[in-house]
Design a protein around this motif. Structure first.
Motif, PDB file in Angstrom:
ATOM      1  N   ARG A 205      15.238 -10.842  -0.016  1.00 57.67           N
ATOM      2  CA  ARG A 205      14.272 -10.005  -0.168  1.00 57.67           C
ATOM      3  C   ARG A 205      14.478  -9.035  -1.151  1.00 57.67           C
ATOM      4  N   LEU A 206      13.681  -8.779  -2.361  1.00 56.23           N
ATOM      5  CA  LEU A 206      13.968  -7.670  -3.183  1.00 56.23           C
ATOM      6  C   LEU A 206      13.329  -6.430  -2.769  1.00 56.23           C
ATOM      7  N   GLY A 207      13.697  -5.258  -2.888  1.00 58.66           N
ATOM      8  CA  GLY A 207      13.191  -3.882  -2.442  1.00 58.66           C
ATOM      9  C   GLY A 207      11.932  -3.714  -3.373  1.00 58.66           C
ATOM     10  N   PRO A 208      11.409  -2.740  -2.878  1.00 55.43           N
ATOM     11  CA  PRO A 208      10.241  -1.843  -3.762  1.00 55.43           C
ATOM     12  C   PRO A 208      10.306  -1.803  -5.274  1.00 55.43           C
ATOM     13  N   HIS A 209      11.493  -1.150  -5.754  1.00 53.81           N
ATOM     14  CA  HIS A 209      11.944  -0.809  -6.987  1.00 53.81           C
ATOM     15  C   HIS A 209      11.748  -1.908  -7.834  1.00 53.81           C
ATOM     16  N   TYR A 210      12.472  -3.263  -7.253  1.00 51.02           N
ATOM     17  CA  TYR A 210      12.773  -4.211  -7.931  1.00 51.02           C
ATOM     18  C   TYR A 210      11.540  -5.563  -7.951  1.00 51.02           C
ATOM     19  N   ALA A 211      10.626  -5.074  -7.200  1.00 51.75           N
ATOM     20  CA  ALA A 211       9.478  -6.105  -6.828  1.00 51.75           C
ATOM     21  C   ALA A 211       8.873  -6.643  -8.336  1.00 51.75           C
ATOM     22  N   HIS A 212       8.689  -7.881  -8.316  1.00 51.53           N
ATOM     23  CA  HIS A 212       8.098  -8.604  -9.435  1.00 51.53           C
ATOM     24  C   HIS A 212       6.605  -8.682  -9.562  1.00 51.53           C
ATOM     25  N   TYR A 213       5.976  -9.019  -8.292  1.00 51.26           N
ATOM     26  CA  TYR A 213       4.556  -9.455  -8.354  1.00 51.26           C
ATOM     27  C   TYR A 213       3.895  -8.725  -7.309  1.00 51.26           C
ATOM     28  N   VAL A 214       2.829  -7.984  -7.496  1.00 54.16           N
ATOM     29  CA  VAL A 214       2.144  -6.914  -6.393  1.00 54.16           C
ATOM     30  C   VAL A 214       1.481  -8.023  -5.367  1.00 54.16           C
ATOM     31  N   GLY A 215       1.695  -7.583  -4.131  1.00 54.28           N
ATOM     32  CA  GLY A 215       1.147  -8.614  -3.241  1.00 54.28           C
ATOM     33  C   GLY A 215       2.148  -9.340  -2.717  1.00 54.28           C
TER      34      GLY A 215
ATOM     35  N   ALA B  97       0.770  -1.147   0.247  1.00 55.61           N
ATOM     36  CA  ALA B  97       0.187  -0.111   0.080  1.00 55.61           C
ATOM     37  C   ALA B  97       1.031   1.237   0.191  1.00 55.61           C
ATOM     38  N   ILE B  98       1.890   1.163   0.679  1.00 56.78           N
ATOM     39  CA  ILE B  98       2.852   2.316   0.808  1.00 56.78           C
ATOM     40  C   ILE B  98       3.428   2.404  -0.386  1.00 56.78           C
ATOM     41  N   GLN B  99       4.020   1.552  -0.844  1.00 59.81           N
ATOM     42  CA  GLN B  99       4.719   1.318  -2.175  1.00 59.81           C
ATOM     43  C   GLN B  99       4.010   2.048  -3.278  1.00 59.81           C
ATOM     44  N   GLN B 100       2.800   1.672  -3.497  1.00 62.74           N
ATOM     45  CA  GLN B 100       1.891   1.783  -4.419  1.00 62.74           C
ATOM     46  C   GLN B 100       1.527   3.441  -4.260  1.00 62.74           C
ATOM     47  N   PHE B 101       1.461   4.020  -3.238  1.00 60.18           N
ATOM     48  CA  PHE B 101       1.258   5.192  -2.845  1.00 60.18           C
ATOM     49  C   PHE B 101       2.118   6.115  -3.218  1.00 60.18           C
ATOM     50  N   ARG B 102       3.677   5.664  -3.343  1.00 61.82           N
ATOM     51  CA  ARG B 102       4.636   6.620  -3.834  1.00 61.82           C
ATOM     52  C   ARG B 102       4.774   7.886  -3.275  1.00 61.82           C
TER      53      ARG B 102
ATOM     54  N   LEU C 145      12.219   6.294   8.080  1.00 61.74           N
ATOM     55  CA  LEU C 145      10.873   6.773   7.355  1.00 61.74           C
ATOM     56  C   LEU C 145      11.296   7.376   6.166  1.00 61.74           C
ATOM     57  N   THR C 146      12.867   8.016   5.880  1.00 60.52           N
ATOM     58  CA  THR C 146      13.335   8.510   4.811  1.00 60.52           C
ATOM     59  C   THR C 146      13.411   7.340   3.529  1.00 60.52           C
ATOM     60  N   THR C 147      13.928   6.322   4.001  1.00 63.33           N
ATOM     61  CA  THR C 147      13.970   5.234   3.059  1.00 63.33           C
ATOM     62  C   THR C 147      12.616   4.772   2.350  1.00 63.33           C
ATOM     63  N   VAL C 148      11.658   4.706   3.328  1.00 61.20           N
ATOM     64  CA  VAL C 148      10.283   4.255   2.752  1.00 61.20           C
ATOM     65  C   VAL C 148       9.799   5.742   2.123  1.00 61.20           C
ATOM     66  N   TYR C 149      10.152   6.745   2.267  1.00 59.07           N
ATOM     67  CA  TYR C 149       9.811   7.973   1.336  1.00 59.07           C
ATOM     68  C   TYR C 149      10.151   7.532  -0.078  1.00 59.07           C
ATOM     69  N   LEU C 150      11.472   7.330  -0.174  1.00 62.73           N
ATOM     70  CA  LEU C 150      12.298   7.341  -1.322  1.00 62.73           C
ATOM     71  C   LEU C 150      11.869   5.962  -2.051  1.00 62.73           C
ATOM     72  N   GLY C 151      11.098   5.074  -1.476  1.00 61.74           N
ATOM     73  CA  GLY C 151      10.878   3.703  -2.223  1.00 61.74           C
ATOM     74  C   GLY C 151      11.901   2.822  -2.204  1.00 61.74           C
ATOM     75  N   THR C 152      13.195   2.988  -1.386  1.00 60.00           N
ATOM     76  CA  THR C 152      14.083   2.142  -1.368  1.00 60.00           C
ATOM     77  C   THR C 152      13.871   0.629  -0.462  1.00 60.00           C
ATOM     78  N   HIS C 153      13.000   0.994   0.598  1.00 56.04           N
ATOM     79  CA  HIS C 153      12.887  -0.067   1.420  1.00 56.04           C
ATOM     80  C   HIS C 153      11.170  -0.065   1.764  1.00 56.04           C
ATOM     81  N   TRP C 154      10.568  -1.403   2.085  1.00 51.34           N
ATOM     82  CA  TRP C 154       9.420  -1.601   2.567  1.00 51.34           C
ATOM     83  C   TRP C 154       9.367  -1.168   3.933  1.00 51.34           C
ATOM     84  N   VAL C 155       8.051  -0.717   4.398  1.00 46.84           N
ATOM     85  CA  VAL C 155       7.897  -0.696   5.793  1.00 46.84           C
ATOM     86  C   VAL C 155       8.064  -1.536   6.704  1.00 46.84           C
TER      87      VAL C 155
END
Length: 243
Positions: free
Chosen positions: A135-145, A62-67, A195-205
């Motif tokens: 684990r892969l990060g948000p920018h490299y994820a393959h399958y939603v969910g 949800a956070i990743q797709q919110f961007r 929190l910055t890494t979540v904002y930048l999309g480099t890490h999941w929550v």
């Protein structure tokens, strides 16, 4: 870091008074043990939450797709720089230079040994979990969910976050004056880096939650390890004197 870590000075005083337990390790307070246990449980719950594909993974997506970086783009230039406060290389070098000066002034290697032990524990504990989970990060994820585990990644737990907790937490732990203020600043830095890494999309929550817990566990190990640090410091000092 939110919890008060027992003062190394009080532990050293206990050693001189002969109040250490027979094995040579200082007794751990009930509060210290409780915080360590709760932090370990929190860490384990995050790991299980990812492995079992619980709603925590849904929150990650949800956070990743919110961007967030799309919604508040003006923050990105500043946060791109600020996130370096959790990067291993720059922060470790800066901290070690400061602690080397402290060691020279106090004529003891304890500051450097404490930081070295903390970084060693950090690398072993966080690094091993990264390798196992893959684990892969948000920018490299393959399958939603998908939790994106065992895919050759190295994102869980967040090394940036854990490093920020440990590096700045150790500096607060070693502070001679203003230890409480230092602890608050260290906690705020670690919180904001995560929190910055979540904002930048480099890490999941969940990466960040695990990073906070992993870093705090390392800090909580340091007070009981003071006798080991003192023993190594004493041995090195005797070796330098040629004894």
């Amino acid at each position: 870091m939110p919890a008060r870590i027992e003062s190394a000075d009080s532990l050293n005083a206990s050693a001189q008074d002969g109040t250490l337990i027979e094995s040579g390790w200082p007794p751990i307070s009930r509060r210290h043990a409780m915080v360590f246990g709760l932090t370990g449980i929190a860490y384990l719950l995050v790991v299980v939450g990812i492995l079992c594909d619980t709603p925590l993974v849904d929150l990650d997506w949800a956070i990743q797709q919110f961007r967030p970086y799309h919604h508040w783009p003006d923050l990105e230039p500043f946060l791109d720089v600020w996130v370096v406060a959790g990067q291993r290389g720059p922060t470790a070098i800066a901290a070690l230079l400061w602690l080397a000066w402290r060691s020279h002034r106090t004529r003891t290697l304890r500051p450097l040994l404490v930081m070295g032990l903390a970084l060693l524990l950090l690398n072993l504990t966080v690094g091993s979990v990264k390798i196992v989970t893959g684990r892969l990060g948000p920018h490299y994820a393959h399958y939603v969910g998908s939790p994106e585990l065992f895919s050759g990644g190295n994102i869980f737990p967040s090394g940036h976050t854990a490093n920020a907790v440990v590096t700045w937490g150790v500096l607060a732990y070693l502070a001679v004056r203003g230890r409480r203020v230092g602890a608050v600043l260290a906690a705020a830095t670690a919180l904001s880096v995560g929190l910055t890494t979540v904002y930048l999309g480099t890490h999941w929550v969940s990466d960040v939650l695990a990073g906070w817990a992993a870093g705090l566990l390392v800090l909580l190990v340091l007070p009981p390890a003071e006798p080991l640090v003192t023993a190594v410091d004493t041995r090195i000092a005797r070796w330098r004197r040629g004894e």
